[in-house]
Design a protein around this motif. Sequence first.
Motif, PDB file in Angstrom:
ATOM      1  N   ALA A 198       0.826  -1.213   0.000  1.00 54.26           N
ATOM      2  CA  ALA A 198       0.000   0.000   0.000  1.00 54.26           C
ATOM      3  C   ALA A 198       0.858   1.259   0.000  1.00 54.26           C
ATOM      4  N   LEU A 199       1.971   1.241   0.721  1.00 55.06           N
ATOM      5  CA  LEU A 199       2.854   2.412   0.736  1.00 55.06           C
ATOM      6  C   LEU A 199       3.476   2.643  -0.639  1.00 55.06           C
ATOM      7  N   ILE A 200       3.879   1.565  -1.300  1.00 56.97           N
ATOM      8  CA  ILE A 200       4.486   1.712  -2.622  1.00 56.97           C
ATOM      9  C   ILE A 200       3.453   2.179  -3.639  1.00 56.97           C
ATOM     10  N   TYR A 201       2.231   1.701  -3.524  1.00 57.74           N
ATOM     11  CA  TYR A 201       1.192   2.165  -4.440  1.00 57.74           C
ATOM     12  C   TYR A 201       0.862   3.637  -4.172  1.00 57.74           C
ATOM     13  N   HIS A 202       0.662   3.982  -2.892  1.00 58.46           N
ATOM     14  CA  HIS A 202       0.227   5.333  -2.529  1.00 58.46           C
ATOM     15  C   HIS A 202       1.304   6.366  -2.841  1.00 58.46           C
ATOM     16  N   TYR A 203       2.530   6.104  -2.400  1.00 60.91           N
ATOM     17  CA  TYR A 203       3.608   7.087  -2.563  1.00 60.91           C
ATOM     18  C   TYR A 203       4.349   6.949  -3.889  1.00 60.91           C
ATOM     19  N   GLY A 204       4.238   5.768  -4.531  1.00 66.15           N
ATOM     20  CA  GLY A 204       4.944   5.554  -5.775  1.00 66.15           C
ATOM     21  C   GLY A 204       4.052   5.667  -6.990  1.00 66.15           C
ATOM     22  N   VAL A 205       3.104   4.745  -7.123  1.00 67.03           N
ATOM     23  CA  VAL A 205       2.254   4.708  -8.317  1.00 67.03           C
ATOM     24  C   VAL A 205       1.324   5.910  -8.375  1.00 67.03           C
ATOM     25  N   SER A 206       0.650   6.203  -7.262  1.00 68.43           N
ATOM     26  CA  SER A 206      -0.343   7.288  -7.266  1.00 68.43           C
ATOM     27  C   SER A 206       0.269   8.656  -7.535  1.00 68.43           C
ATOM     28  N   THR A 207       1.537   8.824  -7.181  1.00 66.33           N
ATOM     29  CA  THR A 207       2.208  10.110  -7.389  1.00 66.33           C
ATOM     30  C   THR A 207       2.910  10.193  -8.741  1.00 66.33           C
ATOM     31  N   GLY A 208       2.947   9.078  -9.479  1.00 65.65           N
ATOM     32  CA  GLY A 208       3.629   9.075 -10.762  1.00 65.65           C
ATOM     33  C   GLY A 208       5.109   8.753 -10.688  1.00 65.65           C
ATOM     34  N   LYS A 209       5.624   8.495  -9.469  1.00 70.68           N
ATOM     35  CA  LYS A 209       7.043   8.138  -9.357  1.00 70.68           C
ATOM     36  C   LYS A 209       7.307   6.767  -9.969  1.00 70.68           C
ATOM     37  N   LEU A 210       6.351   5.857  -9.827  1.00 65.75           N
ATOM     38  CA  LEU A 210       6.481   4.506 -10.348  1.00 65.75           C
ATOM     39  C   LEU A 210       5.280   4.162 -11.204  1.00 65.75           C
ATOM     40  N   SER A 211       5.465   3.234 -12.109  1.00 64.81           N
ATOM     41  CA  SER A 211       4.358   2.700 -12.898  1.00 64.81           C
ATOM     42  C   SER A 211       3.815   1.447 -12.214  1.00 64.81           C
ATOM     43  N   LEU A 212       2.642   1.018 -12.634  1.00 65.37           N
ATOM     44  CA  LEU A 212       2.098  -0.248 -12.144  1.00 65.37           C
ATOM     45  C   LEU A 212       3.050  -1.395 -12.453  1.00 65.37           C
ATOM     46  N   GLU A 213       3.645  -1.356 -13.647  1.00 71.60           N
ATOM     47  CA  GLU A 213       4.565  -2.416 -14.036  1.00 71.60           C
ATOM     48  C   GLU A 213       5.780  -2.454 -13.108  1.00 71.60           C
ATOM     49  N   GLN A 214       6.284  -1.280 -12.723  1.00 71.03           N
ATOM     50  CA  GLN A 214       7.419  -1.253 -11.803  1.00 71.03           C
ATOM     51  C   GLN A 214       7.031  -1.775 -10.435  1.00 71.03           C
ATOM     52  N   MET A 215       5.842  -1.428  -9.972  1.00 69.42           N
ATOM     53  CA  MET A 215       5.368  -1.972  -8.693  1.00 69.42           C
ATOM     54  C   MET A 215       5.352  -3.496  -8.747  1.00 69.42           C
ATOM     55  N   CYS A 216       4.880  -4.050  -9.865  1.00 63.75           N
ATOM     56  CA  CYS A 216       4.853  -5.499 -10.019  1.00 63.75           C
ATOM     57  C   CYS A 216       6.265  -6.071 -10.009  1.00 63.75           C
ATOM     58  N   ARG A 217       7.174  -5.424 -10.691  1.00 71.55           N
ATOM     59  CA  ARG A 217       8.548  -5.926 -10.734  1.00 71.55           C
ATOM     60  C   ARG A 217       9.201  -5.884  -9.363  1.00 71.55           C
ATOM     61  N   TYR A 218       9.079  -4.742  -8.671  1.00 67.40           N
ATOM     62  CA  TYR A 218       9.780  -4.584  -7.398  1.00 67.40           C
ATOM     63  C   TYR A 218       9.217  -5.461  -6.287  1.00 67.40           C
ATOM     64  N   LEU A 219       7.912  -5.682  -6.310  1.00 70.08           N
ATOM     65  CA  LEU A 219       7.274  -6.395  -5.206  1.00 70.08           C
ATOM     66  C   LEU A 219       7.042  -7.864  -5.491  1.00 70.08           C
ATOM     67  N   SER A 220       7.160  -8.278  -6.742  1.00 71.74           N
ATOM     68  CA  SER A 220       6.808  -9.658  -7.062  1.00 71.74           C
ATOM     69  C   SER A 220       7.757 -10.305  -8.068  1.00 71.74           C
ATOM     70  N   GLU A 221       7.784  -9.773  -9.273  1.00 70.04           N
ATOM     71  CA  GLU A 221       8.487 -10.457 -10.355  1.00 70.04           C
ATOM     72  C   GLU A 221       9.995 -10.512 -10.132  1.00 70.04           C
ATOM     73  N   ASN A 222      10.601  -9.392  -9.783  1.00 65.48           N
ATOM     74  CA  ASN A 222      12.060  -9.379  -9.598  1.00 65.48           C
ATOM     75  C   ASN A 222      12.526 -10.276  -8.450  1.00 65.48           C
ATOM     76  N   PRO A 223      11.905 -10.189  -7.256  1.00 66.16           N
ATOM     77  CA  PRO A 223      12.356 -11.115  -6.205  1.00 66.16           C
ATOM     78  C   PRO A 223      12.143 -12.577  -6.579  1.00 66.16           C
ATOM     79  N   ALA A 224      11.069 -12.871  -7.314  1.00 61.96           N
ATOM     80  CA  ALA A 224      10.854 -14.253  -7.744  1.00 61.96           C
ATOM     81  C   ALA A 224      11.986 -14.721  -8.648  1.00 61.96           C
TER      82      ALA A 224
END
Length: 452
Positions: free
Chosen positions: A345-371
């Motif tokens: 929620a913090l990454i979505y609120h402060y990252g995606v919602s503000t335009g700092k990150l894209s949805l795709e980046q959120m997916c990479r940082y929180l799921s795809e990359n660590p996998a």
Amino acid sequence: MKQLLKGGTIVTGEGTRKADVLIEDETIAEVGENLTCEDALVTDVTGKYIFPGFIDAHTHMALEVCNTITADKFDSGTKAELAGGTTCIVDFATQEKGESLKEGIDHWHTKADGKSSCDYAFHLAIGDWNDAVSKELDQVVADGISSFKLYMTYDNRVDDQQMYEIFTRLKEVGGIAGVHCENHGIIQARLAQVVQEAGSRADVSYYPWTRPPEAEAEAIDRMLKIAKCVDIPVIVVHLSTEAGYREIEQARALGQTVYVETCPQYLVMDDERYQLSNEEARKYMIAPPLRRKTDQEVLWRALSEDKLQTISTDHCSFTPEQKMAGEGDFSNTPCGMPGAETRPALIYHYGVSTGKLSLEQMCRYLSENPAKLYHLYPRKGAIAPGSDADITVWDPKETWTLSAAHQQSVAGYCPLEGLELTGRAEKVFLRGKLSAADGEIVEENRGIYIRH
């Protein structure tokens, strides 16, 4: 059992698309547009994002440290992860002095097995390096642990020679190390200096000064030079400073492969928290400490440019009562904060919602990359036929307020109490079964151990 998620927008690291997801038992059976299945339970997720279940690759559940044990064991800690949308963690199994690696792993299995509400894998923190342990590494990797942890500070730290030897063996067996980078000597000297100058270490406002950015930067630089001698990729965990990041940039410019993790606390909180009353300030004592706002800006920019790889929590919770161990001397405070439930929620609120990150980046940082980094992909971190049906249905419009009274963690406080966020995990499926909804646990203790 078959389930069909209809009408949502699937988010991957490469893009988004409207598609349905058919789940059969514990795996994803089909992904596509306008799917139908007569004998499936249909769930309408129109207007929602469908993420692969998030992965938290840095947690400390049931960690024995500072003459205590973390408040969150695998039971409450994994409920907190699940409630926030995380379906798999990679926890740090720790080899204590005098233990074999197998003994350390077996000990962690007694803590986790049958008690976890999300799936879990282990890194292995090496705390006692010797010839017998070196020989054990072949079997440990063969048995399904490929990532390891080294500390450059604390009582279980490794020296430069040991680090070189461990890197060399990991290169031979196909493992990788994540390293806690802080210069132990600087920290110890400054702790002594506080007593000399202030008469005691009761005042928590001195704490960040004892672990300066230079202590992180120097340790990162030294570790990377050792890794370069061995020619092995490495992971810098919980990066907190611009100074540390500049060392990583230089090493990469010379051709080194360096993976980097940061944490939400270094993105949304700063060192002004240490100016609160001592009792309050101790709640924010983590290692490395919270840093300056300028460090936050650099980390956000690096994330926006895809220069970092993962965002994990370093969830290591202690109650305010446990933190009181540092009442007269802040160096006795067990360092760590809860964060499992709030990371997405913090990454979505402060990252995606503000335009700092894209949805795709959120997916990479929180799921795809660590996998991918920890050999869990594509079983985890993907919405694709054959993958585990670990799915987080994300409501981008829900507004809610962080509160200790409504969290799954038993830490007894919420570091961001009263903060209003927009965006939340509405439904969380663990291997095909609805396990959490709107922050409440629906199904517990279904977590299984995952080799990697």
